[in-house]
Design an enzyme around this catalytic site. Structure first.
Site, PDB file in Angstrom:
ATOM      1  CG  ASP A   1      41.813  56.336  22.588  1.00 32.52           C
ATOM      2  OD1 ASP A   1      41.865  56.816  23.729  1.00 32.52           O
ATOM      3  OD2 ASP A   1      41.192  55.289  22.316  1.00 32.52           O
TER       4      ASP A   1
ATOM      5  CG  ASP B   1      39.626  51.749  24.047  1.00 34.16           C
ATOM      6  OD1 ASP B   1      39.815  51.571  25.271  1.00 34.16           O
ATOM      7  OD2 ASP B   1      40.103  52.719  23.417  1.00 34.16           O
TER       8      ASP B   1
END
Ligand SMILES: CC1CCN(C(=N)N)CC1
Ligand SMILES: CC1CCN(C(=N)N)CC1
Length: 326
Positions: free
Chosen positions: A217, A32
């Site tokens: 992201d 992440d």
């Protein structure tokens, strides 16, 4: 040193999971770039919470060391979260190894993580400034290994077909076509933040005077953009409407969707072909778009719906972001 792992799509591309070995125990973790904590399901959770997950058992690792008095508590934009204790152990990602990586052992996890059986935790790859460990924040895996890597980079080549990879320490030119275009990252937010001042719909480009910055992201599934851009896109999809019951724009799955692109810095337009816009069906004939609103927040979020069509380089030393077609 370099390392490479496969990135396997789960839940029709809502997230990508990669194998990580911690103290000899393998878990499937969600890499992440929008957070900076490495946390895992641990055997301190109840068996109901663990369910089908792999859980890290510190008592079975000869190299685990507890960081007494340290804790973590995380809550993500989507309301999910985790909290627990902190230690360190050897973390191996596809051969790239940190011997004393701080790991966060969940003693509680939200229902979203309990029910998401594919993910045994996260590897945070944002900047260490947003790490949540208390009383002092800790370094990410990438920060710890950067100086040992052949090149101070990691790359994401996500793909719904299961052939995707994350790679540390090298830029594999066989994974992209054309030129790799770099842009400055504003790391002061703790994220891989870039400017994005134009977009295009069906090949026609629009300049923006007040675009919010964007973060790249891998931990977000969708492409979350400023409301004006989202409205402009779906204005070109006849059956599209905002459906508050599902919380986003939907349209007839039979639509022939226009291509979309957003600027990544000043010299790369990251496109999504019309066929790549749909995220998921919500009924037999209605589909949920991969382009949705950031609800006017101060960031746009370039998630997997966009990233899976491109090769992405996260350059830690020069704080640059690279993108290329693949
Ligand atoms: C700014 C937000 C982006 C989504 N998040 C994430 N990928 N962990 C949370 C932070
Ligand atoms: C960024 C994170 C948001 C929360 N997650 C989830 N509910 N599966 C994981 C990724």
């Amino acid at each position: 040193e370099t390392g490479e792992v496969i990135a396997t799509p789960a839940d029709n591309g809502a997230e990508y999971l990669s194998p990580v070995t911690i103290g000899g125990q393998q878990l499937n973790l969600n890499f992440d770039t929008g957070s900076a904590d490495l946390w895992v399901f641990s055997t301190a959770l109840t068996s109901d919470e663990i369910g089908e997950h792999s859980a890290y058992d510190p008592s079975k690792s000869s190299t685990y060391q507890e960081l007494r008095g340290y804790t973590f508590s995380l809550s993500y934009g989507d309301g999910s979260g985790a909290a627990g204790t902190v230690g360190c152990d050897t973390v191996d990602i596809g051969g790239a190894t940190v011997t004393r990586q701080v790991i966060e052992l969940a003693t509680s996890v939200s229902s979203a993580f309990v029910s998401d059986a594919d993910s045994d935790g996260l590897v945070g790859l944002a900047f260490s400034t947003v790490n949540s460990v208390s009383p002092d924040s800790q370094k990410t895996f990438f920060d710890n290994i950067m100086s040992e890597l052949a090149q101070p980079v990691f790359t994401a080549a996500l793909d719904l077909d299961g052939s995707g990879t994350y790679e540390f320490g090298t830029i594999d030119s066989s994974k992209f076509t054309g030129d790799l275009m770099f842009t400055n990252v504003n790391a002061s937010s703790g994220f891989w933040q870039i400017d994005s001042n134009s977009y295009s719909i069906g090949g026609r480009t629009y300049q923006r005077s007040s675009a919010t910055p964007a973060i790249v992201d891998t931990g977000t599934s969708l492409l979350l953009l400023d409301p004006e851009v989202v409205r402009a896109y779906y204005a070109q999809v006849p059956s599209a409407k905002y459906d508050s019951t599902v919380g986003g724009y939907t349209y007839d799955c039979s639509e022939d969707l226009p291509e979309f692109a957003v600027a990544v810095g000043d010299n790369y337009m990251a496109n999504i072909p019309g066929s790549g816009i749909t995220f998921a069906p919500v009924s037999s004939k209605t589909c949920f778009g991969g382009i949705q609103s950031n609800s006017g927040s101060d960031l746009q979020i370039f998630g997997d719906v966009l990233l899976k069509h491109h090769f992405v380089v996260f350059h830690g030393e020069s704080e640059l972001l690279g993108m290329a077609a693949k």
